[in-house]
Design a protein around this motif. Structure first.
Motif, PDB file in Angstrom:
ATOM      1  N   ARG A  49       0.832  -1.211   0.000  1.00  0.00           N
ATOM      2  CA  ARG A  49       0.000   0.000   0.000  1.00  0.00           C
ATOM      3  C   ARG A  49       0.864   1.257   0.000  1.00  0.00           C
ATOM      4  O   ARG A  49       0.620   2.196  -0.760  1.00  0.00           O
ATOM      5  CB  ARG A  49      -0.925  -0.006   1.214  1.00  0.00           C
ATOM      6  CG  ARG A  49      -1.862   1.197   1.292  1.00  0.00           C
ATOM      7  CD  ARG A  49      -2.794   1.060   2.471  1.00  0.00           C
ATOM      8  NE  ARG A  49      -3.622   2.254   2.641  1.00  0.00           N
ATOM      9  CZ  ARG A  49      -4.433   2.444   3.666  1.00  0.00           C
ATOM     10  NH1 ARG A  49      -4.562   1.499   4.600  1.00  0.00           N
ATOM     11  NH2 ARG A  49      -5.141   3.559   3.772  1.00  0.00           N
ATOM     12  N   ILE A  50       1.875   1.275   0.842  1.00  0.00           N
ATOM     13  CA  ILE A  50       2.762   2.438   0.906  1.00  0.00           C
ATOM     14  C   ILE A  50       3.513   2.622  -0.408  1.00  0.00           C
ATOM     15  O   ILE A  50       3.598   3.730  -0.951  1.00  0.00           O
ATOM     16  CB  ILE A  50       3.753   2.294   2.077  1.00  0.00           C
ATOM     17  CG1 ILE A  50       3.001   2.202   3.419  1.00  0.00           C
ATOM     18  CG2 ILE A  50       4.743   3.451   2.089  1.00  0.00           C
ATOM     19  CD1 ILE A  50       2.130   3.382   3.739  1.00  0.00           C
ATOM     20  N   LEU A  51       4.050   1.540  -0.943  1.00  0.00           N
ATOM     21  CA  LEU A  51       4.800   1.635  -2.192  1.00  0.00           C
ATOM     22  C   LEU A  51       3.922   2.072  -3.356  1.00  0.00           C
ATOM     23  O   LEU A  51       4.367   2.816  -4.246  1.00  0.00           O
ATOM     24  CB  LEU A  51       5.459   0.295  -2.511  1.00  0.00           C
ATOM     25  CG  LEU A  51       6.656  -0.091  -1.656  1.00  0.00           C
ATOM     26  CD1 LEU A  51       7.117  -1.503  -1.963  1.00  0.00           C
ATOM     27  CD2 LEU A  51       7.798   0.902  -1.845  1.00  0.00           C
ATOM     28  N   GLY A  52       2.684   1.637  -3.374  1.00  0.00           N
ATOM     29  CA  GLY A  52       1.788   2.044  -4.453  1.00  0.00           C
ATOM     30  C   GLY A  52       1.565   3.541  -4.463  1.00  0.00           C
ATOM     31  O   GLY A  52       1.590   4.179  -5.519  1.00  0.00           O
ATOM     32  N   LEU A  53       1.346   4.112  -3.296  1.00  0.00           N
ATOM     33  CA  LEU A  53       1.143   5.561  -3.208  1.00  0.00           C
ATOM     34  C   LEU A  53       2.416   6.327  -3.596  1.00  0.00           C
ATOM     35  O   LEU A  53       2.352   7.330  -4.314  1.00  0.00           O
ATOM     36  CB  LEU A  53       0.723   5.939  -1.781  1.00  0.00           C
ATOM     37  CG  LEU A  53      -0.689   5.503  -1.372  1.00  0.00           C
ATOM     38  CD1 LEU A  53      -0.864   5.648   0.140  1.00  0.00           C
ATOM     39  CD2 LEU A  53      -1.744   6.322  -2.102  1.00  0.00           C
ATOM     40  N   LEU A  54       3.557   5.844  -3.127  1.00  0.00           N
ATOM     41  CA  LEU A  54       4.809   6.520  -3.440  1.00  0.00           C
ATOM     42  C   LEU A  54       5.153   6.407  -4.925  1.00  0.00           C
ATOM     43  O   LEU A  54       5.614   7.367  -5.543  1.00  0.00           O
ATOM     44  CB  LEU A  54       5.940   5.943  -2.594  1.00  0.00           C
ATOM     45  CG  LEU A  54       5.826   6.157  -1.076  1.00  0.00           C
ATOM     46  CD1 LEU A  54       6.912   5.371  -0.363  1.00  0.00           C
ATOM     47  CD2 LEU A  54       5.902   7.628  -0.724  1.00  0.00           C
ATOM     48  N   ALA A  55       4.910   5.239  -5.503  1.00  0.00           N
ATOM     49  CA  ALA A  55       5.219   5.039  -6.914  1.00  0.00           C
ATOM     50  C   ALA A  55       4.356   5.935  -7.798  1.00  0.00           C
ATOM     51  O   ALA A  55       4.829   6.458  -8.821  1.00  0.00           O
ATOM     52  CB  ALA A  55       5.025   3.572  -7.285  1.00  0.00           C
ATOM     53  N   ALA A  56       3.107   6.117  -7.414  1.00  0.00           N
ATOM     54  CA  ALA A  56       2.205   6.957  -8.219  1.00  0.00           C
ATOM     55  C   ALA A  56       2.663   8.414  -8.206  1.00  0.00           C
ATOM     56  O   ALA A  56       2.398   9.146  -9.160  1.00  0.00           O
ATOM     57  CB  ALA A  56       0.795   6.843  -7.683  1.00  0.00           C
TER      58      ALA A  56
END
Length: 309
Positions: A300-307
């Motif tokens: 979840r954290i990585l998805g937000l950061l990647a976006a």
């Protein structure tokens, strides 16, 4: 799980799911004359004793006793070093290399004086990765939230770590494949409650540039409560014991992360970088990266950061 801690290139994947590492990776086959340190033969209790002694001799006598001349700026007003940092690193360098002949030390202060010291992370000798006072700013201001961090690595693989917060009376130890403990009690990170707001420690705004701030701001969203981190080593400990849900860090100094990442993984947690690669202790990582209580939180954290990246 420890794949996240290798220095070797892990491939060119950009899949966020694959980036989250939670289970032990296969060991590299060592060369016959450069075998990995035998943890069964290494006196782990002596390592713990050396860490405690360095803190007792060099750090705690100076806690809340520093004179102005004992504090020096390194790269700016927020990046400080004290006589305690230097003396503790010297103490640990001597003690740890005596315990494991032929080993090298990559310490924060030694690298500051000579960046070439980092080359040891790419070599074949066992390496002690040392942050003598993680959270120097807290130490300088009389805040007990600082720690001494030590990790033992070989060919990019972190084998054991010690996280010691002397002013808080906390000693956390992790061994690759053998779990983690805090003051002798096993650590289990667990998982956040499904409907809970996630507590996330992020790179402190004093140490981030405008682009890093922009990316980290993606976590200021519903269901997440970001806050600036203190001692990175203690933030990892808080994840390992289930008091913090995740981190999002935008710097990669090995001495800040090696010990804590192993601690989190051995407590059942997960980590990964924003570009879908495991974190490598020798650097060259895509940033930011995360460590979290479980794989779902890390994703979840990585998805937000990647976006936002």
């Amino acid at each position: 799980m420890i794949e996240a801690l290798r220095t070797q290139d892990s491939g060119d994947t950009t899949n966020i799911t694959e980036a989250v590492t939670t289970t032990p990776a296969p060991r590299l086959a060592p060369a016959p004359d450069l075998a990995a340190p035998d943890l069964a033969a290494l006196d782990l209790a002596a390592v713990e004793a050396a860490v405690r002694q360095a803190a007792a001799d060099e750090i705690m006598p100076r806690f809340r006793q520093l004179a102005a001349e004992d504090i020096v700026e390194k790269n700016g007003p927020h990046d400080l070093v004290t006589v305690a940092d230097r003396r503790a690193e010297e103490h640990l360098t001597a003690a740890l290399t005596a315990l494991l002949p032929g080993s090298r030390v990559v310490g924060e202060e030694a690298v500051h004086a000579d960046p070439g010291v980092l080359d040891a992370l790419h070599g074949d000798a066992p390496v002690w990765i040392v942050d003598p006072v993680d959270g120097t700013r807290q130490f300088v201001h009389g805040d007990p939230g600082f720690a001494t961090l030590v990790a033992l690595a070989h060919r990019g693989e972190v084998l054991a770590s010690w996280t010691y917060a002397p002013a808080l009376g906390l000693m956390a130890i992790a061994r690759r494949g053998a779990g983690a403990e805090l003051n002798g009690i096993p650590l289990h990170a667990g998982s956040p409650d499904p409907d809970a707001v996630l507590d996330v420690a992020t790179s402190h705004f004093d140490f981030t540039n405008d682009d890093q701030k922009r990316v980290l701001a993606a976590l200021d969203t519903g269901g997440i409560a970001p806050r600036p981190c203190g001692s990175a080593g203690l933030e990892y400990l808080y994840i390992a014991r289930g008091d913090l849900d995740a981190t999002a860090f935008s710097w990669e100094n090995a001495w800040d992360h090696a010990a804590g990442l192993l601690l989190v993984h051995e407590a059942g947690g997960a980590s990964g970088t924003v570009a879908g690669q495991p974190f490598r202790i020798a650097g060259g990582n895509a940033l930011p990266f995360t460590a979290a209580r479980d794989a779902e939180t890390a994703r979840r954290i990585l998805g937000l950061l990647a976006a936002a990246n």
